[in-house]
Scaffold this motif. Structure first.
Motif, PDB file in Angstrom:
ATOM      1  N   UNK A  65     -29.958  -2.703 -29.413  1.00  0.00           N
ATOM      2  CA  UNK A  65     -30.051  -4.149 -29.578  1.00  0.00           C
ATOM      3  C   UNK A  65     -30.648  -4.546 -30.927  1.00  0.00           C
ATOM      4  N   UNK A  66     -31.569  -3.754 -31.454  1.00  0.00           N
ATOM      5  CA  UNK A  66     -32.162  -4.108 -32.746  1.00  0.00           C
ATOM      6  C   UNK A  66     -31.101  -4.125 -33.845  1.00  0.00           C
TER       7      UNK A  66
ATOM      8  N   UNK B 200     -28.127  -6.223 -21.782  1.00  0.00           N
ATOM      9  CA  UNK B 200     -29.094  -5.918 -20.743  1.00  0.00           C
ATOM     10  C   UNK B 200     -28.293  -5.436 -19.538  1.00  0.00           C
ATOM     11  N   UNK B 201     -28.453  -4.169 -19.201  1.00  0.00           N
ATOM     12  CA  UNK B 201     -27.664  -3.543 -18.124  1.00  0.00           C
ATOM     13  C   UNK B 201     -26.168  -3.733 -18.367  1.00  0.00           C
TER      14      UNK B 201
ATOM     15  N   UNK C  75     -39.461 -10.097 -36.649  1.00  0.00           N
ATOM     16  CA  UNK C  75     -40.356  -9.762 -35.533  1.00  0.00           C
ATOM     17  C   UNK C  75     -39.566  -9.523 -34.244  1.00  0.00           C
ATOM     18  N   UNK C  76     -38.543 -10.332 -34.021  1.00  0.00           N
ATOM     19  CA  UNK C  76     -37.717 -10.181 -32.821  1.00  0.00           C
ATOM     20  C   UNK C  76     -37.002  -8.827 -32.830  1.00  0.00           C
TER      21      UNK C  76
ATOM     22  N   UNK D 182     -38.735  -1.647 -30.243  1.00  0.00           N
ATOM     23  CA  UNK D 182     -39.803  -1.029 -29.454  1.00  0.00           C
ATOM     24  C   UNK D 182     -39.454  -0.951 -27.966  1.00  0.00           C
ATOM     25  N   UNK D 183     -38.418  -1.647 -27.540  1.00  0.00           N
ATOM     26  CA  UNK D 183     -38.015  -1.641 -26.129  1.00  0.00           C
ATOM     27  C   UNK D 183     -37.585  -0.235 -25.724  1.00  0.00           C
ATOM     28  N   UNK D 184     -37.973   0.176 -24.557  1.00  0.00           N
ATOM     29  CA  UNK D 184     -37.691   1.551 -24.111  1.00  0.00           C
ATOM     30  C   UNK D 184     -36.204   1.797 -23.883  1.00  0.00           C
ATOM     31  N   UNK D 185     -35.401   0.762 -23.661  1.00  0.00           N
ATOM     32  CA  UNK D 185     -33.965   0.960 -23.447  1.00  0.00           C
ATOM     33  C   UNK D 185     -33.156   0.841 -24.735  1.00  0.00           C
TER      34      UNK D 185
END
Length: 184
Positions: A147-148, A85-86, A131-132, A138-141
């Motif tokens: 990350x997936x 994250x960042x 699911x996680x 689906x996260x825009x970043x």
């Protein structure tokens, strides 16, 4: 003719990409059936139980269910995966299930049923890993962080690591019969 060839080429590429799409949605797990001669069912169970008590490094360990009569062992372990994250790594707790079953010809085991604890302040709330990973995708970043794929790879690595630890322990006791269990 060009349109038919282009359609065929596009259709082929689509068919080739389907297995990779289906593979990414499959659960993370590692399992194996091992044939062992010379060691009895009871000895194999005792070795697996000893590993769970002394060699299982994935703590906190929870929900230990050992059944000597059936030769089965089931427990939940804990590990960590990191997301970005960042450009800062964030550790997230994951739980998995280890299942062992001794048979007359050897044993089988499985490391799977991965769940993520998204909020460490609420450890009882879990989300299945599949699911996680879908939420991360689906996260825009995600195009920058991946990350997936990162979490899925780390969970796969954890499953392999647990299996390697267990199999190594069991291999070090291979060939010991029921008569040697508990003797120094």
């Amino acid at each position: 003719m060009k349109n038919a060839f282009l359609g065929f080429l596009l259709g082929s590429l689509l068919l080739l990409s389907l297995p990779s799409l289906a593979q990414s949605a499959s659960p993370v797990a590692y399992g194996e059936q091992v044939q062992v001669s010379g060691a009895g069912r009871r000895a194999l169970y005792q070795h697996a139980l000893a590993w769970s008590e002394k060699g299982f490094a994935y703590t906190p360990k929870m929900d230990v269910k050992a059944d000597a009569a059936a030769g089965t062992l089931r427990l939940r372990g804990t590990g960590k995966v990191k997301t970005l994250d960042n450009n800062k790594p964030i550790e997230t707790m994951v739980r998995f299930e280890f299942v062992f079953r001794a048979t007359d010809n050897g044993y089988d085991y499985n490391v799977g049923a991965f769940e993520v604890v998204p909020n460490e302040k609420q450890p009882a709330t879990t989300v299945p890993l599949v699911d996680y990973v879908a939420q991360l995708a689906a996260d825009r970043t995600n195009s920058r962080t991946n990350n997936d794929r990162r979490v899925r790879a780390q969970a796969s690595s954890l499953a392999s690591e647990v299996a390697l630890s267990f199999r190594s322990y069991m291999n070090s006791h291979e060939g010991e019969s029921d008569d040697t269990v508990g003797l120094n």
